[in-house]
Design a protein around this motif. Sequence first.
Motif, short mmCIF file in Angstrom:
data_model
loop_
_atom_site.label_atom_id
_atom_site.label_comp_id
_atom_site.label_asym_id
_atom_site.label_seq_id
_atom_site.Cartn_x
_atom_site.Cartn_y
_atom_site.Cartn_z
N ALA A 87 0.83 -1.20 0.00
CA ALA A 87 0.00 0.00 0.00
C ALA A 87 0.87 1.25 0.00
O ALA A 87 0.59 2.23 -0.71
N ALA A 88 1.95 1.22 0.78
CA ALA A 88 2.84 2.38 0.85
C ALA A 88 3.54 2.62 -0.48
O ALA A 88 3.79 3.77 -0.86
N ARG A 89 3.84 1.55 -1.21
CA ARG A 89 4.53 1.70 -2.48
C ARG A 89 3.67 2.36 -3.54
O ARG A 89 4.18 2.89 -4.53
N GLU A 90 2.35 2.37 -3.34
CA GLU A 90 1.46 3.03 -4.30
C GLU A 90 1.66 4.54 -4.28
O GLU A 90 1.34 5.23 -5.25
N THR A 91 2.18 5.08 -3.18
CA THR A 91 2.43 6.52 -3.08
C THR A 91 3.92 6.84 -3.12
O THR A 91 4.31 7.98 -2.87
N TYR A 92 4.74 5.85 -3.43
CA TYR A 92 6.20 6.04 -3.50
C TYR A 92 6.52 7.00 -4.63
O TYR A 92 5.92 6.95 -5.71
N ILE A 93 7.48 7.88 -4.41
CA ILE A 93 7.85 8.87 -5.41
C ILE A 93 8.81 8.25 -6.42
O ILE A 93 9.92 7.85 -6.08
N GLY A 94 8.35 8.17 -7.67
CA GLY A 94 9.17 7.59 -8.73
C GLY A 94 9.12 6.07 -8.73
O GLY A 94 8.39 5.46 -7.94
N PRO A 95 9.89 5.43 -9.61
CA PRO A 95 9.91 3.96 -9.67
C PRO A 95 10.44 3.36 -8.36
O PRO A 95 11.35 3.92 -7.74
N TRP A 96 9.86 2.23 -7.96
CA TRP A 96 10.33 1.49 -6.79
C TRP A 96 11.17 0.32 -7.27
O TRP A 96 10.71 -0.52 -8.04
N ILE A 97 12.44 0.28 -6.84
CA ILE A 97 13.35 -0.80 -7.21
C ILE A 97 13.77 -1.52 -5.93
O ILE A 97 14.03 -0.87 -4.91
N PRO A 98 13.83 -2.84 -5.93
CA PRO A 98 14.28 -3.57 -4.74
C PRO A 98 15.66 -3.11 -4.29
O PRO A 98 16.47 -2.64 -5.10
N LEU A 214 15.51 2.57 -18.68
CA LEU A 214 16.20 2.82 -17.42
C LEU A 214 15.19 3.27 -16.38
O LEU A 214 14.39 4.17 -16.63
N TRP A 215 15.22 2.60 -15.21
CA TRP A 215 14.42 3.00 -14.06
C TRP A 215 15.36 3.55 -13.00
O TRP A 215 16.42 2.96 -12.74
N ASN A 216 15.00 4.67 -12.38
CA ASN A 216 15.88 5.34 -11.43
C ASN A 216 15.11 5.57 -10.12
O ASN A 216 14.10 6.26 -10.11
N ASP A 217 15.59 4.97 -9.04
CA ASP A 217 14.91 5.05 -7.75
C ASP A 217 15.66 5.98 -6.82
O ASP A 217 16.71 5.64 -6.29
N GLY A 218 15.08 7.17 -6.63
CA GLY A 218 15.63 8.12 -5.67
C GLY A 218 14.73 8.29 -4.47
O GLY A 218 15.11 8.92 -3.48
N GLN A 291 19.69 2.36 -8.68
CA GLN A 291 19.23 2.61 -7.31
C GLN A 291 20.12 3.66 -6.66
O GLN A 291 21.33 3.44 -6.48
N VAL A 292 19.54 4.81 -6.29
CA VAL A 292 20.31 5.86 -5.63
C VAL A 292 19.64 6.35 -4.35
O VAL A 292 20.16 7.26 -3.70
N GLU A 295 18.42 5.53 1.47
CA GLU A 295 17.84 4.65 2.48
C GLU A 295 17.82 3.19 2.04
O GLU A 295 17.50 2.31 2.84
N LYS A 296 18.16 2.94 0.77
CA LYS A 296 18.09 1.58 0.23
C LYS A 296 19.44 1.09 -0.27
O LYS A 296 19.50 0.20 -1.12
N LEU A 297 20.52 1.65 0.27
CA LEU A 297 21.86 1.29 -0.20
C LEU A 297 22.69 0.56 0.85
O LEU A 297 23.87 0.31 0.62
N ARG A 298 22.10 0.21 1.96
CA ARG A 298 22.87 -0.45 3.01
C ARG A 298 23.49 -1.76 2.52
O ARG A 298 24.60 -2.12 2.88
N GLY A 299 22.75 -2.46 1.67
CA GLY A 299 23.22 -3.77 1.22
C GLY A 299 24.33 -3.73 0.20
O GLY A 299 24.84 -4.78 -0.19
N ILE A 300 24.74 -2.52 -0.27
CA ILE A 300 25.85 -2.47 -1.23
C ILE A 300 27.08 -1.82 -0.63
O ILE A 300 28.03 -1.50 -1.34
N GLN A 301 27.07 -1.58 0.67
CA GLN A 301 28.27 -1.03 1.29
C GLN A 301 29.33 -2.13 1.39
O GLN A 301 29.15 -3.23 0.89
N ALA A 302 30.43 -1.86 2.02
CA ALA A 302 31.59 -2.76 2.02
C ALA A 302 31.18 -4.18 2.34
O ALA A 302 30.33 -4.43 3.21
N ALA A 303 31.79 -5.14 1.63
CA ALA A 303 31.42 -6.55 1.79
C ALA A 303 31.59 -7.03 3.22
O ALA A 303 30.89 -7.94 3.66
#
Length: 311
Positions: A87-98, A214-218, A291-292, A295-303
Amino acid sequence: MPERDTHQPLPEPELPGEPIDPFVEHRRLLFGTAYHLLGSVADTEDILQDTWLKWRAVDQASVAHPKAYLVRTVTNLALNHLTSARAARETYIGPWIPEPVITAPTAAEESEMADTVSTAMLVVLETLNPVERAVFVLREVFGYSYADIGGFLDRPEATVRQILHRARSHVHARRPRFDADDAARKQITEKFMAACHGGDLNALMELLAPEVTLWNDGGGIVTAARRPLHGPDHVARWLLGVLAKPDSAGVRLEPVVVNGELSIVGTLGDYRIGAFTYDIRDGRIENIRFQVNPEKLRGIQAADRNPRTTE
């Protein structure tokens, strides 16, 4: 979802010779299950925290099958969260990318999540309803029996079979088909980075398929394209324009394995500020997911801070 007890950290691994707590033993499996259902690292870690609180509160001696109990708990908590999140994603600003997550070889070898679905597959799973997604993930990704899944979801085995049939048909109709092997993907990735770093419009356009999107999630937090971009010229010019902005000065593009596939991350200083995941068909890039959202970049920080490892 119950209020989270922020003063109770998840358990640490036991010392050699000590009995292993079932939650610690199966933590990677629990993370993988929730992540496949939610497509969000942050939400997955919240679900694991809630699962740990429930596990701590139950009479553990009375639980005959701890692994099944934990998987059932994490699945149902994730389902409850997914229902509200949709439901929250219906009001998400711009494309939603995992949310992307690094799957470095060393992490994959020791993880029950070694066959992490690609970002493209997570996007397809987003089109299933929550129960269909749960059944598909539990059966197709983790190999649980129909009886086990029925027990997790409180549904008859026959109903689980019907749900899986619908989910499979839906996924197979939408699942992307791509043909690049590892060597070809590596070569195309290197050419893509070189074209971007060099500002070479023609070279970049040559790498893009005629139907590229191209989909861009900000997420409304940072500047991003709020609508999909289509076509090699539009996509290439937009990408080079972003990289030419003053606030992009010093950004390095680096090859990193994300969601099981060689991808590209943008790094500024010591922090990764974005992730490109993409599909390749007939030697060209067909889809790009950029994906930029910070709040959704924690999983791509240092291994070494990979969220799939036991913290």
